[in-house]
Design a protein around this motif. Structure first.
Motif, PDB file in Angstrom:
ATOM      1  N   LEU A 179       0.836  -1.196   0.000  1.00 33.81           N
ATOM      2  CA  LEU A 179       0.000   0.000   0.000  1.00 33.81           C
ATOM      3  C   LEU A 179       0.875   1.252   0.000  1.00 33.81           C
ATOM      4  N   SER A 180       0.482   2.229  -0.806  1.00 34.50           N
ATOM      5  CA  SER A 180       1.214   3.496  -0.817  1.00 34.50           C
ATOM      6  C   SER A 180       0.705   4.378   0.313  1.00 34.50           C
ATOM      7  N   ASP A 181       1.530   5.302   0.778  1.00 35.72           N
ATOM      8  CA  ASP A 181       1.107   6.221   1.839  1.00 35.72           C
ATOM      9  C   ASP A 181      -0.065   7.083   1.396  1.00 35.72           C
ATOM     10  N   ALA A 182      -0.165   7.337   0.096  1.00 34.72           N
ATOM     11  CA  ALA A 182      -1.251   8.172  -0.435  1.00 34.72           C
ATOM     12  C   ALA A 182      -2.621   7.523  -0.224  1.00 34.72           C
ATOM     13  N   ALA A 183      -2.641   6.207  -0.056  1.00 36.30           N
ATOM     14  CA  ALA A 183      -3.915   5.498   0.143  1.00 36.30           C
ATOM     15  C   ALA A 183      -4.565   5.852   1.469  1.00 36.30           C
ATOM     16  N   PHE A 184      -3.820   6.490   2.365  1.00 34.68           N
ATOM     17  CA  PHE A 184      -4.328   6.795   3.699  1.00 34.68           C
ATOM     18  C   PHE A 184      -4.662   8.282   3.876  1.00 34.68           C
ATOM     19  N   LYS A 185      -4.785   8.966   2.750  1.00 39.57           N
ATOM     20  CA  LYS A 185      -5.185  10.377   2.772  1.00 39.57           C
ATOM     21  C   LYS A 185      -6.424  10.557   1.906  1.00 39.57           C
ATOM     22  N   PHE A 186      -7.330  11.416   2.350  1.00 37.18           N
ATOM     23  CA  PHE A 186      -8.506  11.743   1.556  1.00 37.18           C
ATOM     24  C   PHE A 186      -8.081  12.519   0.320  1.00 37.18           C
ATOM     25  N   ASN A 187      -8.585  12.097  -0.851  1.00 34.37           N
ATOM     26  CA  ASN A 187      -8.290  12.780  -2.114  1.00 34.37           C
ATOM     27  C   ASN A 187      -9.567  13.440  -2.616  1.00 34.37           C
ATOM     28  N   SER A 188      -9.606  14.755  -2.581  1.00 34.73           N
ATOM     29  CA  SER A 188     -10.812  15.487  -2.964  1.00 34.73           C
ATOM     30  C   SER A 188     -11.198  15.252  -4.427  1.00 34.73           C
ATOM     31  N   LYS A 189     -10.225  14.870  -5.260  1.00 39.74           N
ATOM     32  CA  LYS A 189     -10.530  14.615  -6.671  1.00 39.74           C
ATOM     33  C   LYS A 189     -11.465  13.416  -6.833  1.00 39.74           C
ATOM     34  N   ASP A 190     -11.409  12.493  -5.865  1.00 37.80           N
ATOM     35  CA  ASP A 190     -12.282  11.311  -5.923  1.00 37.80           C
ATOM     36  C   ASP A 190     -13.700  11.619  -5.447  1.00 37.80           C
ATOM     37  N   PHE A 191     -13.877  12.760  -4.754  1.00 40.54           N
ATOM     38  CA  PHE A 191     -15.189  13.149  -4.220  1.00 40.54           C
ATOM     39  C   PHE A 191     -15.406  14.644  -4.500  1.00 40.54           C
ATOM     40  N   PRO A 192     -15.524  15.007  -5.770  1.00 40.64           N
ATOM     41  CA  PRO A 192     -15.544  16.430  -6.151  1.00 40.64           C
ATOM     42  C   PRO A 192     -16.710  17.221  -5.576  1.00 40.64           C
ATOM     43  N   SER A 193     -17.826  16.561  -5.272  1.00 41.72           N
ATOM     44  CA  SER A 193     -18.995  17.303  -4.774  1.00 41.72           C
ATOM     45  C   SER A 193     -19.089  17.303  -3.252  1.00 41.72           C
ATOM     46  N   ALA A 194     -18.173  16.621  -2.564  1.00 41.89           N
ATOM     47  CA  ALA A 194     -18.252  16.493  -1.120  1.00 41.89           C
ATOM     48  C   ALA A 194     -17.934  17.813  -0.420  1.00 41.89           C
ATOM     49  N   GLU A 195     -18.682  18.117   0.631  1.00 43.22           N
ATOM     50  CA  GLU A 195     -18.411  19.284   1.464  1.00 43.22           C
ATOM     51  C   GLU A 195     -17.395  18.877   2.537  1.00 43.22           C
ATOM     52  N   VAL A 196     -16.302  19.605   2.629  1.00 50.05           N
ATOM     53  CA  VAL A 196     -15.248  19.319   3.593  1.00 50.05           C
ATOM     54  C   VAL A 196     -15.410  20.229   4.810  1.00 50.05           C
ATOM     55  N   ILE A 197     -15.578  19.631   5.995  1.00 49.86           N
ATOM     56  CA  ILE A 197     -15.769  20.403   7.229  1.00 49.86           C
ATOM     57  C   ILE A 197     -14.588  20.130   8.145  1.00 49.86           C
ATOM     58  N   ASP A 198     -13.766  21.152   8.381  1.00 53.85           N
ATOM     59  CA  ASP A 198     -12.564  21.003   9.203  1.00 53.85           C
ATOM     60  C   ASP A 198     -12.922  21.250  10.670  1.00 53.85           C
ATOM     61  N   LEU A 199     -12.857  20.211  11.503  1.00 54.85           N
ATOM     62  CA  LEU A 199     -13.218  20.289  12.918  1.00 54.85           C
ATOM     63  C   LEU A 199     -11.996  20.274  13.831  1.00 54.85           C
ATOM     64  N   ARG A 200     -10.816  20.466  13.285  1.00 49.00           N
ATOM     65  CA  ARG A 200      -9.605  20.444  14.110  1.00 49.00           C
ATOM     66  C   ARG A 200      -9.511  21.724  14.947  1.00 49.00           C
TER      67      ARG A 200
END
Length: 200
Positions: A179-200
């Motif tokens: 598995l590549s390290d990139a597999a463990f990060k969200f890629n916005s290109k795969d979910f172009p319509s998703a709303e991203v809510i940063d709760l940090r």
């Protein structure tokens, strides 16, 4: 009489210390079996009085993991957690605690067991069952039961207690993968319509 009592006490202490060492040795081998540098994948089922029931697939590489169920997909890169909820096309971004990670990743016990827990162990059929009890009452995870296959040292069940409620993971079909390290990060290109809510 006092000397006899002291000898008996030391004898009992040595027995329990030996069992604790044996239990830790089993967990060390278990952790090693799922700590492949390239990664591992498995199927899991979760039954929880607190979080409900679900099943899916999980991939793990070191501290990183990604899990997919019918309701959500999670990515954790070792620091940041992205949770995509398919029902509302929304991604929540958080920095989770170890206790929170344990409820999402059944393998996270390998990052927790070495510190802050005492151990006992039983054996049944082809498996070890290690019982971990927190030494600090403030820990969010107060107890864990880890069932480990005697031949492979793979974990087959992880059961943990949080807020007086049990969550049980059943794990099957564990295999090593690359598995590549990139597999463990969200890629916005795969979910172009998703709303991203940063709760940090």
């Amino acid at each position: 009489m006092k000397r006899l009592f002291l000898v008996f006490t030391l004898f009992v202490a040595c027995i329990f210390s030996g069992h604790a060492q044996d239990a830790k040795a089993v967990l060390d081998k278990c952790a090693a079996s799922i700590s492949n540098k390239n990664g591992v994948q498995a199927d899991f089922t979760m039954n929880s009085a607190q979080y409900g029931n679900s099943s899916g697939k999980i991939s793990v590489k070191g501290r990183m993991f990604t899990a997919t169920t019918s309701m959500a997909t999670l990515w954790f890169d070792g620091k940041t957690l992205w949770t995509y909820m398919s029902n509302n096309d929304e991604v929540n971004v958080t920095t989770p605690s170890e206790a929170q990670l344990q409820v999402m990743n059944p393998y996270n016990f390998i990052n927790m067991y070495k510190k802050g827990f005492k151990y006992t162990m039983t054996q049944s059929g082809g498996a070890f069952q290690v019982h971990l009890t927190a030494t600090d009452a403030s820990k969010r995870v107060q107890e864990m039961f880890i069932t480990v296959d005697k031949k492979t040292y793979h974990p087959t069940e992880v059961k943990l207690l949080q807020k007086q409620k049990w969550t049980t993971f059943t794990i099957k079909n564990l295999k090593t993968v690359k598995l590549s390290d990139a597999a463990f990060k969200f890629n916005s290109k795969d979910f172009p319509s998703a709303e991203v809510i940063d709760l940090r």
